[in-house]
Design a protein around this motif. Structure first.
Motif, PDB file in Angstrom:
ATOM      1  N   ASN A 139      42.810  38.264  40.205  1.00 18.42           N
ATOM      2  CA  ASN A 139      42.019  39.491  40.279  1.00 18.42           C
ATOM      3  C   ASN A 139      42.711  40.686  39.671  1.00 18.42           C
ATOM      4  OD1 ASN A 139      40.060  38.115  41.448  1.00 18.42           O
ATOM      5  ND2 ASN A 139      40.120  39.154  43.440  1.00 18.42           N
ATOM      6  N   ASN A 140      43.883  40.929  40.113  1.00 18.31           N
ATOM      7  CA  ASN A 140      44.454  42.225  39.777  1.00 18.31           C
ATOM      8  C   ASN A 140      45.975  42.196  39.867  1.00 18.31           C
ATOM      9  OD1 ASN A 140      44.947  44.937  39.509  1.00 18.31           O
ATOM     10  ND2 ASN A 140      42.987  45.452  40.467  1.00 18.31           N
ATOM     11  N   ILE A 141      46.602  42.310  38.755  1.00 17.47           N
ATOM     12  CA  ILE A 141      48.041  42.207  38.696  1.00 17.47           C
ATOM     13  C   ILE A 141      48.724  43.306  39.529  1.00 17.47           C
ATOM     14  CG2 ILE A 141      48.195  43.574  36.540  1.00 17.47           C
ATOM     15  CD1 ILE A 141      50.405  40.567  37.308  1.00 17.47           C
ATOM     16  N   THR A 142      48.092  44.448  39.615  1.00 24.50           N
ATOM     17  CA  THR A 142      48.731  45.555  40.315  1.00 24.50           C
ATOM     18  C   THR A 142      48.852  45.275  41.813  1.00 24.50           C
ATOM     19  OG1 THR A 142      46.686  46.717  40.666  1.00 24.50           O
ATOM     20  CG2 THR A 142      47.910  47.255  38.665  1.00 24.50           C
TER      21      THR A 142
HETATM   22  C1  LIG Z   1      42.702  46.329  39.469  1.00 23.42           C
HETATM   23  O1  LIG Z   1      41.684  46.739  40.341  1.00 23.42           O
HETATM   24  C2  LIG Z   1      41.408  48.122  40.319  1.00 23.42           C
HETATM   25  C3  LIG Z   1      40.321  48.447  41.329  1.00 23.42           C
HETATM   26  O2  LIG Z   1      40.113  47.359  42.211  1.00 23.42           O
HETATM   27  C4  LIG Z   1      40.962  48.536  38.896  1.00 23.42           C
HETATM   28  O3  LIG Z   1      40.793  49.932  38.857  1.00 23.42           O
HETATM   29  C5  LIG Z   1      42.032  48.124  37.920  1.00 23.42           C
HETATM   30  O4  LIG Z   1      41.626  48.398  36.583  1.00 23.42           O
HETATM   31  C6  LIG Z   1      42.340  46.651  38.024  1.00 23.42           C
HETATM   32  N1  LIG Z   1      43.424  46.310  37.143  1.00 23.42           N
HETATM   33  C7  LIG Z   1      43.481  45.182  36.430  1.00 23.42           C
HETATM   34  C8  LIG Z   1      44.701  44.980  35.598  1.00 23.42           C
HETATM   35  O5  LIG Z   1      42.579  44.374  36.495  1.00 23.42           O
END
Ligand SMILES: *[C@@H]1O[C@H](CO)[C@@H](O)[C@H](O)[C@H]1NC(C)=O
Ligand SMILES: *[C@@H]1O[C@H](CO)[C@@H](O)[C@H](O)[C@H]1NC(C)=O
Ligand SMILES: *[C@@H]1O[C@H](CO)[C@@H](O)[C@H](O)[C@H]1NC(C)=O
Ligand SMILES: *[C@@H]1O[C@H](CO)[C@@H](O)[C@H](O)[C@H]1NC(C)=O
Ligand SMILES: *[C@@H]1O[C@H](CO)[C@@H](O)[C@H](O)[C@H]1NC(C)=O
Length: 454
Positions: free
Chosen positions: A89-92
């Motif tokens: 989903n999300n690396i952060t």
């Molecule tokens: C991670 O998720 C946030 C909100 O959930 C979004 O703003 C951000 O762009 C995402 N980052 C990546 C690398 O997908």
């Protein structure tokens, strides 16, 4: 996610503020000598200062921080479980987990531990006693000493192998007389290299700061340490000088310790670093009629003498000879101007680094033999000698041998010392007195501890 971050951050800030406010209202930050006296002074100094409230507050903060820590750790574990999802989903989010661990949990843990280490006198007394604080705890300012002597409670609800609830790390009570030196000794950075200060440590020990606290720094070693010689060679070979750190000795190698060198830097057991001389001890008839040979002693109890203690100053020669007879001897050693401990160990024998201050670290009725030479002589206080001899008696097994080798004193003191040795009513295998000089005499004796039917 951002919200969670903010919430957590806020929580941390709230907890910190709460604790600050409560400390403040309890007068914790007031720079006032009265407060210090109230903390560490006599009983009536508690007047007008609600120390109970303060300890309650601290306890409260501790509980809060602990529960927060648990909550946070749980959250991280949860995230760890759903790692793949996070990843996709999300690396952060991964970064966020790292952030939590590094920026939230670790500081919280640090604060938690720091708070735990606040030492406050306990109004109700510690562990049902009337003592308000741990012994000596407020004598020392250096935090590392205070940490060391604070009893370590077992982890919650556990009883340790000794069946006790906590472990007391002990130091010699005379440490309080050498506060400055002890604080210097304990003033290191945890995990870094220690100073090369064994001589400071030994000075503390012989002055009664014994046992010394343990340290959490890394001991220096010789940069050019060589592997020791094999045991079939090491017993009678002068060790490799590169295996010793020489910086605190007058000499810089073993050859320099020879009795011929007037600048050898030590005065007890002169000649003990010359193997040719050492090889003659206890195996050849000496010029002194009081001397005993190892063979003669061992034939008194063939096969029965297996373990023992050599209490004296030496380089382990007695233990080396006994080893050849399959007898294991531990040799006491202090580094009095020369590397006695290193030498004994490099010969492949066991040096026991102890002073006269302490009870021997052996159990009752365990040793077959105690041999003593070169250490105790006419300087020793009679009461001190009495305590030592009773301790040796305790350690010797029934039928064990006490071998007093060349004890010497002035002629006029001989009766006192003889009484000391004879008071235990040991069986006398040998008892010999010979003149040392005009005023001094040698005493050698081989005594056997009787069995006691009580
Ligand atoms: C991670 O998720 C946030 C909100 O959930 C979004 O703003 C951000 O762009 C995402 N980052 C990546 C690398 O997908
Ligand atoms: C302290 O006293 C209480 C009650 O008198 C007792 O239950 C408890 O076991 C005691 N604790 C210790 C460590 O002696
Ligand atoms: C000591 O033992 C080793 C092997 O165990 C042997 O190679 C060596 O020659 C022996 N040294 C002496 C002096 O006997
Ligand atoms: C030591 O002297 C005694 C008698 O004086 C003698 O019997 C013994 O053989 C000698 N021992 C050695 C090792 O020279
Ligand atoms: C010591 O023990 C070894 C091995 O058991 C044996 O060979 C040797 O003879 C013993 N030495 C003495 C002096 O008893």
């Amino acid at each position: 996610m951002g919200t969670l971050q903010i919430v957590l951050g806020g929580l941390v800030i709230i907890v910190s503020l709460l604790s600050l406010i409560r400390f403040y209202s309890a007068g914790f930050f007031t720079r006032n000598e009265d407060i210090c006296r109230q903390f560490y002074g006599q009983k009536d100094a508690y007047d007008g200062f609600d120390i109970k409230a303060l300890s309650d507050r601290v306890g409260e903060v501790l509980d809060r921080m602990e529960s927060l820590q648990e909550k946070l750790e749980l959250k991280v574990k949860e995230m760890e479980k759903h790692k793949e999802v996070l990843d996709r989903n999300n690396i952060t989010r991964l970064e966020y987990k790292k952030y939590l661990e590094e920026e939230v949990i670790r500081p919280l843990y640090g604060a938690h531990i720091a708070l735990r280490q606040i030492r406050l006198p306990k109004v109700e007394g510690i562990r049902n006693s009337t003592m308000k604080e741990e012994p000596l705890i407020n004598t020392f300012v250096i935090e590392e000493i205070r940490k060391y002597i604070t009893p370590k409670e077992n982890r919650i609800g556990k009883i340790n192998i000794y069946g006790t609830e906590r472990i007391h790390n002990t130091i010699g009570h005379a440490c309080v007389l050498y506060k400055k030196e002890l604080e210097e000794y304990m003033g290191y950075d945890i995990g870094s290299y220690c100073n090369d200060d064994w001589n400071l440590a030994q000075k503390l020990m012989v002055n009664g700061c014994d046992p010394l606290p343990r340290r959490r720094c890394l001991t220096r070693a010789s940069k050019v340490y060589q592997k020791p010689y094999p045991i079939n060679e090491s017993l009678w070979r002068l060790p490799d000088g590169r295996n010793v750190r020489w910086s605190n000795y007058q000499c810089r190698n073993f050859e320099c310790l020879s009795s011929k060198n007037p600048k050898r830097g030590y005065s007890k057991c002169v000649g003990c670093f010359e193997m040719e001389k050492e090889k003659l001890k206890w195996v050849t008839n000496s010029s002194l009629p009081v001397d005993l040979l190892i063979n003669d002693v061992l034939t008194i109890k063939p096969g029965e003498i297996r373990i023992g203690l050599d209490f004296g100053v030496g380089t382990g020669t007695f233990a080396a000879r006994m080893r050849e007879h399959n007898v294991t001897i531990v040799s006491t050693a202090l580094n009095l101007g020369a590397p006695f401990n290193e030498m004994i160990a490099l010969r492949g024998l066991i040096p026991l680094y102890v002073t006269l201050n302490q009870r021997l670290p052996f159990f009752d009725n365990t040793m077959d033999l105690i041999h003593t030479s070169g250490f105790m002589d006419g300087w020793i206080d009679l009461l001190l000698l009495d305590f030592i001899l009773y301790d040796w008696d305790r350690v010797l097994r029934p039928g064990g041998l006490l071998w007093i080798d060349r004890f010497f004193c002035s002629r006029k003191d001989l009766d006192d010392y003889m009484y000391m040795f004879l008071q235990f009513r040991y069986k006398k295998h040998k008892w010999a007195i010979a003149p040392k000089s005009k005023d001094e005499v040698y005493l050698s004796a081989l005594l056997e501890k009787p069995s006691r039917a009580i």
